[in-house]
Design a protein around this motif. Structure first.
Motif, PDB file in Angstrom:
ATOM      1  N   THR A 233       6.070 -13.617  -4.712  1.00 55.74           N
ATOM      2  CA  THR A 233       5.311 -12.380  -4.793  1.00 55.74           C
ATOM      3  C   THR A 233       5.657 -11.514  -3.595  1.00 55.74           C
ATOM      4  O   THR A 233       6.280 -11.980  -2.631  1.00 55.74           O
ATOM      5  N   GLY A 234       5.238 -10.235  -3.670  1.00 57.28           N
ATOM      6  CA  GLY A 234       5.510  -9.325  -2.564  1.00 57.28           C
ATOM      7  C   GLY A 234       4.300  -9.042  -1.720  1.00 57.28           C
ATOM      8  O   GLY A 234       4.411  -8.418  -0.654  1.00 57.28           O
ATOM      9  N   SER A 235       3.120  -9.508  -2.164  1.00 52.05           N
ATOM     10  CA  SER A 235       1.881  -9.254  -1.444  1.00 52.05           C
ATOM     11  C   SER A 235       0.859 -10.309  -1.832  1.00 52.05           C
ATOM     12  O   SER A 235       0.724 -10.660  -3.007  1.00 52.05           O
ATOM     13  N   LEU A 236       0.112 -10.808  -0.836  1.00 47.11           N
ATOM     14  CA  LEU A 236      -0.906 -11.810  -1.119  1.00 47.11           C
ATOM     15  C   LEU A 236      -2.070 -11.203  -1.903  1.00 47.11           C
ATOM     16  O   LEU A 236      -2.650 -11.853  -2.775  1.00 47.11           O
ATOM     17  N   ALA A 237      -2.431  -9.946  -1.578  1.00 49.90           N
ATOM     18  CA  ALA A 237      -3.523  -9.299  -2.302  1.00 49.90           C
ATOM     19  C   ALA A 237      -3.156  -9.101  -3.772  1.00 49.90           C
ATOM     20  O   ALA A 237      -3.963  -9.365  -4.675  1.00 49.90           O
ATOM     21  N   SER A 238      -1.942  -8.641  -4.017  1.00 52.44           N
ATOM     22  CA  SER A 238      -1.490  -8.475  -5.395  1.00 52.44           C
ATOM     23  C   SER A 238      -1.463  -9.817  -6.116  1.00 52.44           C
ATOM     24  O   SER A 238      -1.858  -9.924  -7.282  1.00 52.44           O
TER      25      SER A 238
END
Length: 454
Positions: A361-366
């Motif tokens: 993934t590119g972001s933990l929040a996403s």
């Protein structure tokens, strides 16, 4: 000439006996056939035997005649050969005596000294090996004692005196110091090839006791304490600046400790990943997801509790963003057991990159919102399929539920006010409008409202 005449008149066939291809059996067979008829039975062997005995007597007489006539030349020749042999022996004896004396002198001056020197060399080599082994043992024991002191700093800071009344503050940096000491011990103990520093240490009882009784238990305790710090990480909007800074410092120490202590054996440097760090981080995210999914699913069935639940979910996501920010601003430390990997660790290499690569993934929040949305869709379908008051209430309030989820995603996607540098995310004013998180908002709202039907 007379000798040749005698040989010519001799009854003995010298040419036959001197022939290299002479065969006694063939000669006897020819002689028997020459004196007998092959068809006679029995054969007469007396005649060929007499022939052989006569030839033998002839040869004996010939030898006696030759020795009698040539006695003086033979004796003269023998005497000359004997005298020459005596002269040779006399000369050789002198040379042998001189050679023996030279060998004794050489043995005394070279061979004995060489043997003594070789013994000294062997003793010196073994003393050197013992000295190297002793130095390695001493260094390991020193590092083991150092590790005990560093671990005592951790246990002392987390003991009874670490309370507010005791005035003892937790020294989380001792975890990193313990990790460096453990790596130094690994660096010695893993080099077991001949000529290396750790060669022969596995045969020393005190080193085995050190590994089994001290290093192993402390390593497990340090890993467990660091994993616990990761699992208990929590920075929300209600946290003060001091609390946030303390949590950030503890998390950085724990992450660096787990990064350094991750095993490197049987792994190519370019394929290596800090497994000890990735595992608790993944567990932290999974626990946050499971708790959020379960609580939201329950609140969707009982709408009055939805606002409180969504507030808790947004707080969890804010903690995840805070963790992401901390990891992104923490450079990966130089790993002494991975020298080639560190060449590819410039300033852009931080502790967040291995986790993002691991989760793809590119972001933990996403990752948090999308993983949550994929699970919520099934939960909402179950509520609708069961029917009843919960399903009717949820369908009736679909607009308010969708708006509440949208606000939850926007609020949860904002970094806590006490955490600076949010990796270039949208400023707070933009984040409040939902800019930058439109896809996550759409996925979350769609997972609930989109599965309610008409």
């Amino acid at each position: 000439m007379a000798a040749n005449d005698d040989e010519d008149t001799s009854y003995v066939d010298y040419d036959a006996f001197l022939d290299p291809a002479f065969s006694p059996s063939s000669f006897a067979n020819t002689l028997v056939l020459a004196t007998n008829n092959p068809n006679d039975a029995p054969l007469d062997l007396s005649t060929p035997l007499s022939k052989v005995l006569f030839d033998a007597q002839e040869v004996d007489s010939r030898i006696d005649d030759l020795t009698t006539r040539s006695a003086i030349p033979l004796l003269t020749h023998t005497k000359e050969q004997t005298e020459a042999s005596r002269k040779i022996i006399t000369e050789i004896d002198a040379q042998i005596k001189s050679l023996n004396e030279s060998y004794k002198q050489l043995e005394k001056e070279v061979i004995q000294k060489h043997a003594e020197a070789d013994e000294v060399r062997q003793v010196a080599a073994r003393l050197w090996e013992a000295l190297k082994l002793g130095r390695s043992v001493g260094r390991c024991l020193q590092l083991g004692r150092q590790l005990e002191i560093q671990y005592a700093e951790i246990t002392a800071s987390s003991g009874p005196g670490s309370t507010a009344g005791g005035g003892k503050k937790e020294d989380h940096r001792a975890l990193v110091r313990c990790a460096h000491t453990i790596l130094s011990l690994r660096e010695i103990l893993d080099k077991r090839a001949p000529g290396e520093e750790g060669h022969g240490l596995d045969k020393v009882n005190v080193i085995r006791s050190l590994q089994d009784g001290i290093v192993g238990s402390i390593e497990r305790s340090v890993s467990s304490a660091s994993e616990q710090i990761i699992r208990e990480f929590n920075i929300g909007s209600a946290s003060t600046y001091a609390q946030s800074e303390e949590a950030k410092a503890r998390t950085v120490s724990a992450a660096i400790t787990l990064y350094l202590m991750s095993p490197v054996s049987r792994t190519k440097p370019d394929k290596w990943a800090p497994q000890l760090l990735l595992q608790p981080l993944e567990v932290y995210l999974r626990n946050a997801l499971n708790s959020s999914i379960a609580s939201v699913a329950r609140s969707l069935a009982t709408l009055p509790s939805l606002d409180r639940t969504l507030a808790e979910v947004s707080a969890r996501c804010q903690s995840i963003i805070a963790l992401e920010t901390i990891l992104s601003t923490t450079k990966a430390p130089v790993h002494p057991l991975l020298p080639t990997a560190q060449k590819h660790a410039p300033d852009r290499f931080n502790l967040l990159q291995p986790l993002l690569a691991y989760l793809e993934t590119g972001s933990l929040a996403s990752y948090f919102w999308r993983s949550m949305a994929s699970s919520l869709a099934t939960r909402v379908q179950d509520i609708v399929n069961r029917g009843g008051v919960s399903a009717r209430t949820l369908k009736t309030n679909r607009n308010s539920v969708g708006e509440a989820i949208r606000e939850c995603v926007i609020r949860g996607s904002q970094p806590p006010s006490t955490i600076a540098g949010s990796k270039g995310k949208a400023p707070k004013a933009d984040a409040e409008k939902g800019e930058g998180w439109d896809r996550e908002v759409a996925v979350m709202v769609g997972s609930v409202v989109g599965n309610l039907g008409r």
